[in-house]
Design an enzyme around this catalytic site. Structure first.
Site, PDB file in Angstrom:
ATOM      1  N   GLY A 133      43.242 -62.058  -2.866  1.00  0.00           N
ATOM      2  CA  GLY A 133      44.259 -63.123  -2.470  1.00  0.00           C
ATOM      3  C   GLY A 133      43.844 -63.766  -1.257  1.00  0.00           C
ATOM      4  O   GLY A 133      44.130 -65.020  -1.521  1.00  0.00           O
ATOM      5  N   VAL A 176      43.860 -59.658  14.267  1.00  0.00           N
ATOM      6  CA  VAL A 176      45.091 -59.176  14.997  1.00  0.00           C
ATOM      7  C   VAL A 176      46.133 -60.002  14.522  1.00  0.00           C
ATOM      8  O   VAL A 176      47.158 -59.111  14.214  1.00  0.00           O
ATOM      9  CB  VAL A 176      44.990 -59.332  16.548  1.00  0.00           C
ATOM     10  CG1 VAL A 176      46.176 -58.895  17.186  1.00  0.00           C
ATOM     11  CG2 VAL A 176      43.672 -58.518  16.799  1.00  0.00           C
ATOM     12  N   SER A 230      38.108 -55.396   3.298  1.00  0.00           N
ATOM     13  CA  SER A 230      38.339 -54.115   4.421  1.00  0.00           C
ATOM     14  C   SER A 230      37.174 -53.101   4.203  1.00  0.00           C
ATOM     15  O   SER A 230      37.652 -52.006   4.572  1.00  0.00           O
ATOM     16  CB  SER A 230      39.810 -53.822   4.023  1.00  0.00           C
ATOM     17  OG  SER A 230      39.902 -53.196   2.751  1.00  0.00           O
ATOM     18  N   GLU A 275      49.240 -53.695   2.471  1.00  0.00           N
ATOM     19  CA  GLU A 275      47.730 -53.620   1.919  1.00  0.00           C
ATOM     20  C   GLU A 275      47.906 -53.101   0.466  1.00  0.00           C
ATOM     21  O   GLU A 275      49.215 -52.806  -0.053  1.00  0.00           O
ATOM     22  CB  GLU A 275      47.221 -52.280   2.801  1.00  0.00           C
ATOM     23  CG  GLU A 275      46.807 -52.700   4.158  1.00  0.00           C
ATOM     24  CD  GLU A 275      45.708 -53.693   4.218  1.00  0.00           C
ATOM     25  OE1 GLU A 275      44.741 -53.674   3.450  1.00  0.00           O
ATOM     26  OE2 GLU A 275      45.972 -54.660   5.168  1.00  0.00           O
ATOM     27  N   LYS A 325      44.679 -52.867  15.537  1.00  0.00           N
ATOM     28  CA  LYS A 325      44.816 -54.216  16.053  1.00  0.00           C
ATOM     29  C   LYS A 325      45.070 -54.108  17.560  1.00  0.00           C
ATOM     30  O   LYS A 325      44.238 -54.699  18.598  1.00  0.00           O
ATOM     31  CB  LYS A 325      46.067 -54.948  15.823  1.00  0.00           C
ATOM     32  CG  LYS A 325      45.959 -55.522  14.357  1.00  0.00           C
ATOM     33  CD  LYS A 325      47.230 -56.090  13.488  1.00  0.00           C
ATOM     34  CE  LYS A 325      46.838 -56.218  12.000  1.00  0.00           C
ATOM     35  NZ  LYS A 325      48.025 -57.025  11.598  1.00  0.00           N
TER      36      LYS A 325
END
Length: 815
Positions: free
Chosen positions: A475, A609, A556, A667, A682
């Site tokens: 995405g 973040v 990720s 996620e 974060k």
């Protein structure tokens, strides 16, 4: 009189020969035309290879037959196209010539050596036959032709294989030739004669040189060099895509460009036309519409005083040094004399004012000769240790920037140094001032193409180029491509060129070195069959020397994040939304930053973040200006912001989680959001930015869901089981509302550096109170911002804002 010269590629086949004849005819306008011809492409190479093979004890003379067949096929094809072409006559002449050559070759085979005078005769046959063929073509077109014999009319001195023409003597002889009955003069290039009237050749680029000489002898008004390129470019267009054609350059600029590696003209060619002030135009037989480049005494059409960036490779640098050098008379003169006796040119020289060190450069193939000459010349000084051992540095190149009176421009050298220094390209030596028209510097050969591209891009095209290697096209990655495509017009106005040359996912990779067409990238990506590997990315940039290469990591992936240090070392910038690198162990966290600092590469991760929010850059600005952050607190998950906002509205946790997933806020597996680990990462990143040496285990997480939910790996099963805790969260929400508070999932770094992530009840005066619907917020309480904190808020989830944040970081790589 106009003189035209045609190179081997312009005479490579029958069609090209007839095209050259057309060009000659079109130039006949109430004045005579002289034309100098090279051998057809590859012919001279075949003749040279024939001799070399024999000397290497390989008596295979097959290449001579190949050369003969090229000529026979050439004239056979001309016969098909050109009416009245005397085919039978020229076939006989070609066979006679090759019979002579084969007789000479038999002698070479017998002797197992080839005298230089014989070699000169053999390797120059292509030019002589080119003139013969052109004569027959033009005579078939009813033109009166005279052929000048260069052996009798160009008087030269020097070696059989590398002679220099005496222009004044040759001019007197040529002026005696009666050309009144001819409208076209032809002459073979590359060839001249010595005082014994023996055939000699004029060395490298000899055909161009002989054309310039004939132009001077005939008092030509113009000399046109026809080749296979449009003219002189600001750099080699095969190496620098953004190089452009120069309308005109001066003789001096052309000399500098050619001397330091530009391959359009050799310095020997420029000397006669400059001496006799003959305008010279470089033109392309493959592109007749191109205006070419004019080389003339004074350049008036080019506004930019900079003319080109070029390079000369395969250089070695000698260093002669010693504390007692200053007491040794004429050290520099002795160096020059010793090398000159070997007939070797010094390409570049630098010397300290005290003469403690003298550096000079020569071509690599002269290295051993120069070393032996210097060792002999300074035998006593080396023995007595007056001089240090002679040092030789190999694998070097000379980078040259050429322009009109460049040494008069006060900021050019400093700009060049800054550009190369910023790109970690070390300058080993520099020569400025010896020429008014160039600045030259010695760099490692491995860096030369990158140096040329960077200098050209900065000082000529004024384009800020970013070469993107995009990994991850889910995405966020797909949205980023769309955003870049939509901004093309704006980027062009700002002279920014973002070239996405690589698009990859975990399985395969699409590579287009000049940039992927973003309007149809998905179609092209589907066609690609190439497997993805990280090694390919590094090898690509080493091979092609991309400008400002930048890895964008929209994954990720843990393994990919662990390769960031390798990417930085190999010249990449990194822009990433992947938090794994910055939340790896602290040792790796600091390692990345040290490498980025040492390699002068950018490592940007704003989206780690706050997605599109400038949280990290704001924190850095606070710290850089001397502020001290006492505490920070925030809602740093767009998915949890949405979910807890829905709880406030009476929506069940299971339903709110499902909605968040459908909107793309979570996620791929919502358990990753509800575990709190994403917010913990974060908070860890912010803590480290604030100077705390923390590991992920140091962040205390109070999970939203019970521990037994970890076992539900199937997404549908997880979403079904989450209904079991709906009632608990209904009660917890109502309890908070009774007290005028709301539930929020909050990350906190307190004044002692303690990091926590948990559900908190927030009252109405808190900046976190109204945050929901996917918004993020961070409140910095600092020395300057208290009791009212500095608050940043905005959407913290969704493909658009994350892609926008990456896009913003990408543009920062050229700041």
């Amino acid at each position: 009189m106009k003189l035209l010269k045609f190179g081997g590629t312009s005479l490579a086949n029958a069609e090209k020969f007839l095209c050259v004849a057309d060009i000659i005819e079109k130039n006949i306008q109430n004045k005579k035309i002289a034309a100098v011809l090279s051998a057809p492409a590859k012919i001279t190479n075949y003749l040279v290879q024939t001799i070399d093979n024999i000397i290497k004890n390989d008596n295979n003379a097959q290449n001579i037959n190949i050369a003969e067949n090229i000529f026979l096929e050439l004239i056979h094809n001309i016969k098909k196209i050109q009416p009245y072409f005397c085919y039978e006559s020229i076939v006989k002449l070609i066979k006679i010539e090759f019979k002579k050559l084969k007789y000479m070759i038999d002698g070479i085979i017998l002797l197992q050596q080839c005298p230089d005078n014989v070699r000169a005769i053999l390797i120059s046959r292509g030019e002589i036959l080119s003139v013969l063929i052109m004569k027959y073509i033009l005579e078939a077109r009813k033109h009166n032709i005279i052929v000048i014999d260069p052996v009798k009319n160009l008087i030269s001195k020097g070696h059989y294989l590398d002679s220099t023409v005496n222009i004044p003597r040759s001019k007197k002889i040529i002026n005696k030739i009666n050309t009144t009955h001819a409208d076209i003069i032809l002459m073979a290039g590359f060839i001249a004669g010595n005082k014994k009237e023996e055939l000699v050749v004029l060395g490298r680029n000899g055909s161009d040189y002989s054309a310039a000489v004939l132009a001077a002898c005939l008092n030509a008004s113009c000399c046109e060099i026809w080749t296979d390129v449009d003219g002189v470019f600001t750099s080699d267009p095969r190496e620098v895509i953004d190089s452009y054609l120069l309308k005109s350059i001066s003789y001096q600029e052309a000399m500098e460009l050619s001397y330091f590696g530009a391959k359009v003209l050799h310095p020997r060619t420029i000397e006669p036309i400059a001496q006799f002030k003959i305008p010279c135009i470089i033109k392309n037989t493959n592109n007749l519409k191109s205006p070419g480049t004019l080389i003339c005494e004074e350049n008036k059409t080019e506004k930019n005083f900079l003319k080109g960036v070029t390079h000369l490779d395969n250089i070695v640098m000698f260093s002669i040094s010693g504390s007692s050098i200053k007491n040794t008379l004429s050290i520099t003169g002795r160096i020059f004399t010793a090398i000159a006796q070997k007939k070797i040119k010094i390409v570049l020289i630098t010397q300290s004012s005290s003469e403690h060190t003298i550096n000079f450069c020569v071509l690599e193939n002269y290295m051993n000769s120069v070393k032996s000459a210097l060792t002999e010349e300074f035998r006593l000084e080396l023995k007595e240790k007056i001089l240090n051992p002679i040092s030789i540095e190999k694998e070097l190149s000379i980078l040259s920037i050429v322009g009109s009176y460049i040494r008069m421009k006060h900021n050019i050298a400093s700009k060049i140094f800054y550009i190369l220094g910023s790109s970690n390209i070390n300058i080993l030596a520099i020569a400025q001032g010896s020429s008014q028209h160039s600045i030259s510097m010695v760099v490692n050969k491995k860096n030369i193409l990158n140096a040329v591209k960077i200098i050209h891009n900065t000082m000529f095209s004024n384009k800020k180029i970013i070469t993107v290697f995009l990994i991850g096209i889910g995405g966020v990655g797909s949205t980023l491509i769309q955003q870049i495509l939509q901004q093309q017009n704006f980027l062009n106005e700002k002279n920014i060129n973002i070239k996405i040359c690589v698009i990859a996912n975990s399985k395969k990779i699409l590579i287009v070195n000049n940039g992927i067409n973003l309007s149809c990238w998905e179609k092209e990506f589907k066609k690609s069959q190439e497997q993805f590997s990280l090694e390919k990315l590094i090898s690509l940039t080493r091979k092609h020397h991309f400008l400002n290469p930048t890895i964008i990591d929209c994954t990720s992936d843990q393994y990919l994040s662990e390769e960031y240090s390798a990417f930085l070392k190999n010249g990449f910038n990194i822009v990433t939304s992947n938090k794994k690198a910055n939340t790896n162990n602290f040792e790796y966290y600091t390692k990345i930053r040290k490498i980025a600092l040492n390699t002068n590469k950018k490592f940007f991760y704003e989206t780690n973040v706050g997605a599109g929010l400038p949280i990290i850059s704001t924190l850095k600005q606070l710290l850089n200006t001397g502020d001290t952050v006492i505490k920070c607190q925030g809602i740093l998950s767009g998915s949890l912001s949405f979910i807890f906002g829905k709880l406030e509205e009476g929506v069940l946790l299971s339903q709110a989680t499902k909605e968040a997933k459908n909107l793309g806020f979570t996620e791929p597996h919502p358990a990753d959001d509800l575990s709190g680990i994403d917010v913990a990462r974060k908070i860890l990143i912010l803590a480290r930015e604030m100077g705390y040496h923390k590991e992920l285990k140091d962040v205390k997480i109070e999970p939203i869901l019970p521990q037994n939910f970890k076992k539900y790996q199937d997404i549908n099963e997880f979403l079904l089981k989450i209904k079991d805790v709906d009632s608990y969260f209904v009660e917890k929400t109502k309890k908070a509302q009774k007290e005028g508070k709301v539930l929020r999932f909050v990350g906190t770094i307190d004044k002692k550096g303690q990091c926590t992530v948990k559900i908190e009840e927030i009252n109405i005066t808190d900046p976190l109170y109204k945050i929901k619907n996917g918004e993020n917020v961070i409140a910095f309480y600092s020395k300057y911002y208290q009791p009212v904190p500095l608050v940043l808020k905005g959407y913290g989830a969704g493909n658009n804002v994350t892609a926008s944040g990456i896009f913003s970081d990408l543009l920062r790589t050229i700041s």
